[in-house]
Design an enzyme around this catalytic site. Structure first.
Site, PDB file in Angstrom:
ATOM      1  N   HIS A  81       0.794  -1.240   0.000  1.00 19.64           N
ATOM      2  CA  HIS A  81       0.000   0.000   0.000  1.00 19.64           C
ATOM      3  C   HIS A  81       0.825   1.289   0.000  1.00 19.64           C
ATOM      4  O   HIS A  81       0.708   2.133  -0.879  1.00 19.64           O
ATOM      5  CB  HIS A  81      -0.915   0.032   1.227  1.00 19.64           C
TER       6      HIS A  81
HETATM    7  O1  RIB Z   1      -4.929  -0.340   5.002  1.00 18.79           O
HETATM    8  C1  RIB Z   1      -3.571  -0.386   4.695  1.00 18.79           C
HETATM    9  C2  RIB Z   1      -2.804   0.560   5.586  1.00 18.79           C
HETATM   10  O2  RIB Z   1      -2.921   0.106   6.942  1.00 18.79           O
HETATM   11  C3  RIB Z   1      -1.333   0.625   5.288  1.00 18.79           C
HETATM   12  O3  RIB Z   1      -0.885   1.948   5.486  1.00 18.79           O
HETATM   13  C4  RIB Z   1      -0.743  -0.293   6.327  1.00 18.79           C
HETATM   14  O4  RIB Z   1       0.611   0.016   6.616  1.00 18.79           O
HETATM   15  C5  RIB Z   1      -1.640  -0.065   7.511  1.00 18.79           C
HETATM   16  O5  RIB Z   1      -1.243   1.114   8.180  1.00 18.79           O
END
Ligand code: RIB
Ligand code: CA
Length: 328
Positions: free
Chosen positions: A257
């Site tokens: 992500h």
């Molecule tokens: O939903 C994904 C996010 O949640 C990412 O930033 C991961 O590192 C967690 O913080």
């Protein structure tokens, strides 16, 4: 060179974002702020120091941030922990149990300590005093920024853009309605969205659309530098965890992500489908808590936000490979 501050709840994907931000010749990472999220803030602060150090950015200041969200833990029904198997999923590789987000990441300990000043105070002092604008990249709950904006709303004058990993339009993870970073501090997310600063959100739809494959893992491993191997290992763990716990539409892929935020700043062409839409965050106590609400009506209400809905996985991998080619 674009100056950025990175606000992270370091986890593995935050660590990759940090390493990419340190290594990218197109960006100048001026400071890091830690926050609660993937682990307690003591751990995310350590992980942040260690990830920056691993990429050759050990002297970049790390400001320890908030341990808890602004409001929600004060309301018993909202403070209940939520099962989030995919965010803490473990898997076994060569007989060793590995986790997507262990409390402490497998990185060498940085010899540099965190700063004394808390992150929210850093934002206020830094943004009040600096001449030029800075871009803030937030890849965890936005508690530090929410607090800073409440302390001094005029700091917005010095923020060029806020790039966020968070929220989902059709995809969610922590609940049926919400993505984890927005869910963990909905009030802070709402304050940031309403701040008037130009905002780009790498949504969960966007990060899921550019999940990396086994081929990408091999390419990254072939680069051979520490950040590239760390990323290849994470792609492997995530691919195995996602295929068991939350299979994505493109089979065998795993989202990294937070790395998408940095890739987007390095080369915006990585984003292949974007829209501008009026957005709000659900701060109510109910099944939609933390939901990113996108208003598609003609007469719409909410902050106008640039949403990344799809991105190119090959391009994401190219950017990471190029950025990690040289050792720090
Ligand atoms: O939903 C994904 C996010 O949640 C990412 O930033 C991961 O590192 C967690 O913080
Ligand atoms: Ca994160």
């Amino acid at each position: 060179m674009r100056k950025i501050i990175l606000d992270v709840d370091t986890g593995t994907d935050d660590a990759i974002a940090i390493m990419a931000a340190v290594r990218a010749s197109q960006l100048e990472l001026t400071a890091l702020c830690s926050v609660h999220g993937n682990a307690a803030v003591e751990h995310t602060t350590k992980n942040t120091l260690n990830a920056a150090y691993a990429a050759g950015g050990g002297t970049i200041p790390v400001y320890p941030g908030a341990a808890d969200p602004m409001v929600k833990n004060l309301i018993p029904s909202r403070a209940n922990p939520v099962e989030e198997p995919i965010l803490s999923g473990t898997t076994e590789i060569n007989g060793v149990v590995v986790s997507i987000n262990p409390d402490l990441l497998p990185l060498k300990e940085s010899p540099y300590p965190p700063q004394e000043k808390p992150a929210a105070l850093f934002y206020v002092e830094e943004l009040r005093s600096r001449e030029e604008k800075v871009t803030i990249v937030a890849t965890g709950a936005m508690t530090n920024l929410g607090l800073a904006l409440r302390l001094d709303p005029r700091i917005t004058e010095k923020i060029e853009e806020i790039v966020i990993m968070g929220g989902g339009v059709q995809k969610t993870n922590i609940t049926a309605a919400a993505e984890a970073n927005f869910f963990k501090d909905p009030e802070a997310a709402a304050i940031v969205l309403d701040s008037g600063v130009p905002i780009t959100i790498c949504t969960l739809d966007g990060t899921h659309s550019c999940g990396l494959t086994e081929e990408h893992e091999k390419r990254l491993r072939g680069v051979g530098t520490l950040p590239a191997i760390f990323t290849a290992n994470d792609v492997r763990v995530r691919r195995e965890s996602y295929s068991r716990l939350q299979p994505l539409e493109r089979e065998g892929t795993a989202p990294i992500h937070d790395a998408l935020c940095i890739a987007y700043l390095i080369d915006p062409a990585v984003a292949t489908r974007t829209v501008t839409a009026a957005c709000k965050v659900d701060c109510s106590d109910g099944i939609s808590e933390g939901r990113l609400q996108v208003d598609g009506r003609h007469f719409r209400e909410g902050a106008e936000v640039h949403l990344i809905l799809e991105a190119d996985p090959d391009k994401l991998c190219d950017i990471l490979v190029d950025t990690f080619l040289e050792e720090g």
